[in-house]
Scaffold this active site. Sequence first.
Site, short mmCIF file in Angstrom:
data_model
loop_
_atom_site.label_atom_id
_atom_site.label_comp_id
_atom_site.label_asym_id
_atom_site.label_seq_id
_atom_site.Cartn_x
_atom_site.Cartn_y
_atom_site.Cartn_z
N ASP A 120 -13.32 4.39 10.47
CA ASP A 120 -13.70 4.37 9.05
C ASP A 120 -14.17 2.96 8.72
O ASP A 120 -13.84 2.39 7.69
CB ASP A 120 -12.51 4.79 8.18
N LYS A 164 0.85 -1.20 0.00
CA LYS A 164 0.00 0.00 0.00
C LYS A 164 0.88 1.24 0.00
O LYS A 164 1.68 1.44 0.91
CB LYS A 164 -0.92 -0.02 1.23
P1 ADP Z 1 -7.50 3.62 1.40
O1 ADP Z 1 -6.87 4.08 2.69
O2 ADP Z 1 -6.98 4.41 0.26
O3 ADP Z 1 -8.98 3.55 1.49
P2 ADP Z 1 -7.39 0.74 1.76
O4 ADP Z 1 -6.40 0.25 2.76
O5 ADP Z 1 -8.81 0.81 2.22
O6 ADP Z 1 -6.93 2.15 1.16
O7 ADP Z 1 -7.30 -0.19 0.47
C1 ADP Z 1 -7.98 0.10 -0.74
C2 ADP Z 1 -8.43 -1.18 -1.44
O8 ADP Z 1 -7.31 -2.00 -1.75
C3 ADP Z 1 -9.33 -2.05 -0.58
O9 ADP Z 1 -10.68 -1.69 -0.70
C4 ADP Z 1 -9.06 -3.44 -1.10
O10 ADP Z 1 -9.83 -3.70 -2.25
C5 ADP Z 1 -7.60 -3.38 -1.52
N1 ADP Z 1 -6.75 -3.91 -0.43
C6 ADP Z 1 -6.24 -3.20 0.61
N2 ADP Z 1 -5.50 -3.98 1.43
C7 ADP Z 1 -5.54 -5.22 0.91
C8 ADP Z 1 -4.97 -6.48 1.31
N3 ADP Z 1 -4.21 -6.60 2.39
N4 ADP Z 1 -5.22 -7.55 0.52
C9 ADP Z 1 -5.99 -7.43 -0.58
N5 ADP Z 1 -6.55 -6.28 -1.00
C10 ADP Z 1 -6.34 -5.18 -0.28
MG MG Z 2 -10.15 2.31 2.61
#
Ligand code: ADP
Ligand code: MG
Length: 378
Positions: free
Chosen positions: A228, A123
């Site tokens: 959130d 991320k």
């Molecule tokens: P943001 O802070 O930008 O909202 P998130 O952490 O919610 O970011 O992640 C955005 C998207 O990425 C999630 O909705 C999911 O679809 C995907 N995602 C995030 N973390 C994971 C993970 N550990 N494994 C698989 N998909 C993930």
């Molecule tokens: Mg998110």
Amino acid sequence: MGKLNVAILRYLTSEDFRVLTAIEMGMKNHELVPESLAAQIANLRYGGVHKLLKELCRHRLLSYERGKNYDGYRLTNAGYDYLALKVLAQRGTVTSFGNQIGVGKESNIYIVANDDGDSACLKLHRLGRTCFRNIKSKRDYHQHRKSPSWLYLSRISATREYAYMKALYDGGFPVPKPIDFNRHCVVMELVEGGPLCGVHKVDDVGLLYDELMNLIVKLGNHGVIHSDFNEFNVMITNSGKPILIDFPQMISTEHVEAATYFERDVKCVRDFFKRRFAYESELYPTFHDILREDCIDVEIKASGLTKQMEKDLLKEMGMIEVEDEETEDECSENASEEDKSTDESEINCVQLQVENSVRSEFMCTSKETFVNAKVNGK
Ligand code: ADP
Ligand code: MG
């Protein structure tokens, strides 16, 4: 942003990274870093730096811009990404890059793999980009001061996310296993499944509802609120198990607005279940259901985040109100004092490393040495 060309990592020399790192450091106090300052921090000959800067601009890792008072260089998103990826690559936690699997509100998400070929999720935090939350207070805030840089905010966001994820994972909560982090990048376990927002049918709706509400309460019992908690931040694994993600905005149950955030999380789940599954229950938790006597502060290992840094992030996210000007100014003075001393020690540290020719391309990693801290900051 398109796919990152990780192959570039192999072609960039340690001098390239020294210059990138110098721009990163210069940007702590300068919006644009003049060539002379870059040369000084990188401790390279002026002429040598010029060529390297030009080349880094060609690869779009830096950009050259004209400011009001002087011209200079700044790191691009890609430049910052490469600095972090270089560190993660050297640690062996990210050695190959796959597809982008998500674009969050404030992040880009990729599949990556390590030395052994195991998949993970990367991320990249991107704050201070476009954030439409809290526009009014931000407008007021920015009237009086420069906005905190995206570099700074993205790094705090990732650091905070990693710290919370680790505390929760160690506490047995259903969250991805945290693997590594550097700067604005967090590496975590890849969840095999999809976000709850994409789920239209579940075997037992009532059971899933209870699981999510129990999770919100259990977090509260441990002194924290997700803040959130919604269908975008709950993943459902292929076997139907909920996994909670996205932690930069988590707060303590001691926060002045804790009850509001707790109840908003609960409401998000209720609203979603009503909308998606036509499921309504009389049973839902309130802030008072938190078992105070059991309230153990989650012990987290935070990495050098100061109170001011957390405050700056939560302000950016619209989680806390901007205080009146007087307090603000006090804070900014304290912050800049702090920044100054950090700057100097970081520069010394990097130069020392450069002189020793050891891992010269690294930023001082001591900033990420974990120290014990508590979620509640008590
Ligand atoms: P943001 O802070 O930008 O909202 P998130 O952490 O919610 O970011 O992640 C955005 C998207 O990425 C999630 O909705 C999911 O679809 C995907 N995602 C995030 N973390 C994971 C993970 N550990 N494994 C698989 N998909 C993930
Ligand atoms: Mg998110």
